[in-house]
Design a protein around this motif. Structure first.
Motif, short mmCIF file in Angstrom:
data_model
loop_
_atom_site.label_atom_id
_atom_site.label_comp_id
_atom_site.label_asym_id
_atom_site.label_seq_id
_atom_site.Cartn_x
_atom_site.Cartn_y
_atom_site.Cartn_z
N ALA A 112 0.85 -0.69 0.40
CA ALA A 112 0.06 0.04 -0.08
C ALA A 112 0.65 1.17 -0.26
CB ALA A 112 -0.67 0.08 1.46
N LYS A 113 2.43 1.20 0.85
CA LYS A 113 2.82 2.07 0.65
C LYS A 113 3.46 2.79 -0.42
CE LYS A 113 6.87 4.14 3.66
NZ LYS A 113 8.00 4.22 4.74
N HIS A 114 3.97 1.19 -1.49
CA HIS A 114 4.62 1.77 -2.57
C HIS A 114 3.79 2.01 -3.34
CE1 HIS A 114 8.38 0.07 -4.99
NE2 HIS A 114 7.20 0.14 -5.72
N VAL A 115 2.64 2.21 -3.47
CA VAL A 115 1.74 2.45 -4.80
C VAL A 115 0.68 3.92 -3.93
CG1 VAL A 115 0.89 0.73 -5.38
CG2 VAL A 115 -0.24 0.77 -4.12
N ASN A 116 1.16 4.21 -3.04
CA ASN A 116 0.83 5.53 -2.39
C ASN A 116 -0.44 6.01 -1.87
OD1 ASN A 116 4.03 7.33 -2.60
ND2 ASN A 116 2.73 7.17 -4.92
N MET A 117 -1.18 4.40 -1.18
CA MET A 117 -2.38 3.93 -1.12
C MET A 117 -2.53 4.31 0.88
SD MET A 117 -4.29 2.20 -3.74
CE MET A 117 -6.14 2.23 -3.03
N SER A 118 -3.23 4.59 1.46
CA SER A 118 -3.05 4.12 2.98
C SER A 118 -3.52 2.80 2.77
CB SER A 118 -4.72 4.83 3.53
OG SER A 118 -6.30 4.41 3.34
N LEU A 119 -3.18 1.94 4.11
CA LEU A 119 -3.52 -0.05 4.46
C LEU A 119 -5.42 0.08 3.97
CD1 LEU A 119 -2.75 -2.12 4.35
CD2 LEU A 119 -2.32 -2.06 6.77
N SER A 120 -6.26 0.57 5.09
CA SER A 120 -6.61 0.41 4.53
C SER A 120 -8.00 0.57 3.21
CB SER A 120 -8.00 0.70 5.82
OG SER A 120 -8.02 3.06 5.26
N TYR A 121 -7.62 1.31 2.06
CA TYR A 121 -8.38 2.29 1.52
C TYR A 121 -7.85 1.40 0.32
CZ TYR A 121 -10.24 4.28 -2.25
OH TYR A 121 -11.02 5.18 -3.15
N PHE A 122 -6.87 0.90 0.70
CA PHE A 122 -5.38 -0.05 -0.71
C PHE A 122 -6.78 -1.51 -0.25
CE2 PHE A 122 -2.63 -3.22 -0.81
CZ PHE A 122 -2.28 -3.27 -2.59
N SER A 123 -6.79 -1.98 0.68
CA SER A 123 -7.31 -3.59 0.81
C SER A 123 -8.72 -3.23 0.51
CB SER A 123 -7.23 -3.35 2.53
OG SER A 123 -5.45 -3.77 3.07
N GLN A 124 -9.37 -2.22 -0.01
CA GLN A 124 -10.94 -2.34 0.32
C GLN A 124 -10.92 -2.00 -1.43
OE1 GLN A 124 -12.90 1.17 1.74
NE2 GLN A 124 -14.45 1.14 -0.52
N CYS A 125 -9.92 -1.19 -2.24
CA CYS A 125 -10.23 -1.18 -3.50
C CYS A 125 -8.97 -2.32 -4.13
CB CYS A 125 -9.15 0.48 -4.22
SG CYS A 125 -9.88 1.69 -3.12
N PHE A 126 -8.25 -3.25 -3.59
CA PHE A 126 -7.12 -4.28 -3.82
C PHE A 126 -8.95 -5.64 -4.14
CE2 PHE A 126 -5.38 -7.94 -4.33
CZ PHE A 126 -3.67 -8.02 -5.17
N LYS A 127 -9.68 -5.57 -3.03
CA LYS A 127 -10.33 -6.89 -3.32
C LYS A 127 -11.36 -6.41 -4.03
CE LYS A 127 -13.23 -9.70 0.02
NZ LYS A 127 -13.72 -9.79 1.19
N GLN A 128 -12.11 -5.24 -3.75
CA GLN A 128 -13.70 -4.80 -4.97
C GLN A 128 -12.98 -4.98 -6.40
OE1 GLN A 128 -15.44 -1.54 -4.26
NE2 GLN A 128 -15.02 -1.71 -2.29
N ILE A 129 -11.67 -4.48 -7.17
CA ILE A 129 -10.88 -5.12 -8.28
C ILE A 129 -10.51 -5.63 -8.88
CG2 ILE A 129 -9.58 -3.86 -9.74
CD1 ILE A 129 -9.72 -1.01 -8.46
N VAL A 130 -9.96 -6.30 -7.24
CA VAL A 130 -9.14 -7.96 -8.30
C VAL A 130 -10.29 -8.67 -7.97
CG1 VAL A 130 -7.18 -9.43 -7.95
CG2 VAL A 130 -7.40 -7.22 -8.05
N GLY A 131 -11.14 -9.06 -7.03
CA GLY A 131 -12.26 -9.95 -6.22
C GLY A 131 -11.87 -10.26 -5.82
N LYS A 132 -10.61 -10.54 -5.08
CA LYS A 132 -9.66 -10.92 -2.90
C LYS A 132 -8.91 -10.61 -3.04
CE LYS A 132 -7.91 -14.74 -6.24
NZ LYS A 132 -7.67 -15.54 -6.58
#
Length: 454
Positions: free
Chosen positions: A367-387
């Motif tokens: 998350a830090k590497h792509v300049n996102m907060s951990l919570s928002y990164f986790s939320q977006c990753f799961k919704q976009i990728v599906g896991k």
């Protein structure tokens, strides 16, 4: 059996050619080696040789000097030149002395050996049957000639209705030659005018025209240009050009997601590919590999797998396929609830996960590497990728582990560490949860399957 002599002052080149070329598949056998021209001539005095491979720059007697002597003493011997030199005059001299082909030493890797011998075998056959040196033809030609290459739907260069090529000479299947500008023949023909050929030997020019089909035509053909003009020097350079590039770097640039969103960057990458001009077969191999990677990265979002055609005749066709592929990728990852920037960040995270799966890169670090907060990164990753990111990383590791188990005899501990787990027992437990059986049982099952298939 065609008896082959290899002449090169570098022992590693001689041994490499002798050991790795599939000679017997083409009715050939290496009967001797020599490290310079004088030793080669000494060998020829007491041994039968039909085909000689020779370097051009050697001590004692150079390849050019050797060719002059062999042509005089043993005119039946066909010669193939090995060289690092791409100088126009140097290549012309070798061809003028009767070389049937020349090979840049940069081509000499295992992937190219079959292609090289196919070409040489074909040239030997053509020398017997083609009318390249018919006595009624003049040995010298005019300052301008015309050539046509047929691009057929079955990916071969052939002209089915040869009667339409009035006044032309068929140099080989699908390559036609005229002294005067021809009338339009049939559709799908690539026409070229070659200038600056005055005084050149016909045999020498024919060889360049044939070789251009496999070296330059793939990139030069443009259906929007009725007839392309090349100077003789351009033709030589296009035939002898050999890309010196790092494939890994090219692949890395296409694994990034920025070109999917950025039209200008995509066009820049396409221009780079055309400038580099990898041999067509290597370009195809690279993008077959990339297509597999894209399918793995976007499998949850793609409606169907990306497919690459088995073969492209021209770079124009290849670029059209790549444009369609880009649009499919863009359509599948552009979800309205997320901005392009967020989608790009998640795609970047997926790419990094594929490249660094052996390392313990946590969700927080990613998350830090792509300049996102951990919570928002986790939320977006799961919704976009599906896991979740953790599940995505685990799946990558397990797929690599399955491949190691099927195709290597490495220990379970080695495989566990190779895919990012230091604890063999923990790895085995995760593997069983993912696959439904222990790693040892998975390997044993696939071993039995391979034995049954034999």
């Amino acid at each position: 059996m065609i008896a082959v002599l290899i002449v090169d002052d570098e022992k590693i080149v001689r041994k490499g050619l002798t050991s790795f070329m599939p000679w017997s598949q083409f009715g050939m056998k290496v009967v001797g080696e020599a490290n310079n021209g004088e030793n080669a001539l000494e060998f020829l005095e007491s041994n039968k040789v039909d085909l000689m491979f020779t370097d051009l720059h050697m001590p004692v007697m150079s390849g050019i000097e050797l060719m002059r002597e062999v042509t005089k003493r043993y005119p039946h011997i066909q010669i193939v030149v090995l060289t690092l030199h791409q100088d126009f005059d140097y290549i012309q001299e070798a061809l003028r002395l009767g070389a049937i082909d020349y090979i840049a030493k940069t081509e000499l890797d295992k992937e190219q050996f079959d292609d090289i011998l196919v070409r040489i075998s074909s040239l030997l056959d053509m020398k017997k049957v083609r009318l390249l040196s018919q006595p009624e033809q003049e040995d010298r030609i005019d300052s301008k000639v015309y050539v046509a290459y047929l691009l057929s739907t079955n990916h071969e260069f052939t002209l089915e209705a040869s009667e339409t090529a009035e006044g032309g000479i068929e140099l080989e299947s699908g390559i036609w030659y005229w002294n005067d500008r021809p009338e339009p023949l049939v559709e799908a023909l690539a026409y070229f005018c070659i200038e600056g050929t005055s005084g050149m030997e016909r045999k020498e020019l024919y060889k360049l025209i044939r070789n251009y089909k496999r070296n330059g035509l793939f990139y030069d053909y443009n259906p929007a240009v009725p007839m392309k003009t090349l100077t003789l020097e351009e033709l030589v350079n296009r035939v002898s050009y050999e890309a010196q590039v790092e494939i890994t770097a090219i692949k890395q640039s296409w694994l990034e997601s920025d070109w999917i969103y950025d039209e200008e960057l995509f066009e820049t990458r396409m221009k780079e590919l055309k400038t580099i001009q990898l041999p067509a077969i290597r370009l195809m191999r690279l993008f077959f590999s990339l297509t597999d990677e894209w399918n793995r990265m976007y499998n949850k979002m793609l409606e169907q797998e990306l497919m690459m055609e088995d073969h492209f005749i021209t770079f124009v066709q290849f670029s059209e396929w790549l444009k369609r592929t880009r649009q499919l990728l863009r359509d599948c990852i552009e979800k309205p609830q997320f901005s392009v920037e967020i989608q790009s960040s998640i795609t970047k995270a997926k790419t990094l996960a594929l490249q660094t799966y052996k390392n313990a890169v946590t969700a927080a670090e990613m998350a830090k590497h792509v300049n996102m907060s951990l919570s928002y990164f986790s939320q977006c990753f799961k919704q976009i990728v599906g896991k979740t990111y953790t599940d995505y990383l685990r799946d990558i590791r397990m797929e690599h582990a399955k491949n190691y188990l099927m195709h290597t005899s490495k220990t379970i501990q080695w495989i566990a560490e190779e895919v990012g787990y230091n604890d063999e027992k923990y790895f085995s437990r995760l593997f069983k949860e993912y696959v439904g059986m222990l790693p040892s049982d998975y390997r044993a099952g696939h071993k039995l399957d391979r034995e049954r298939d034999k």
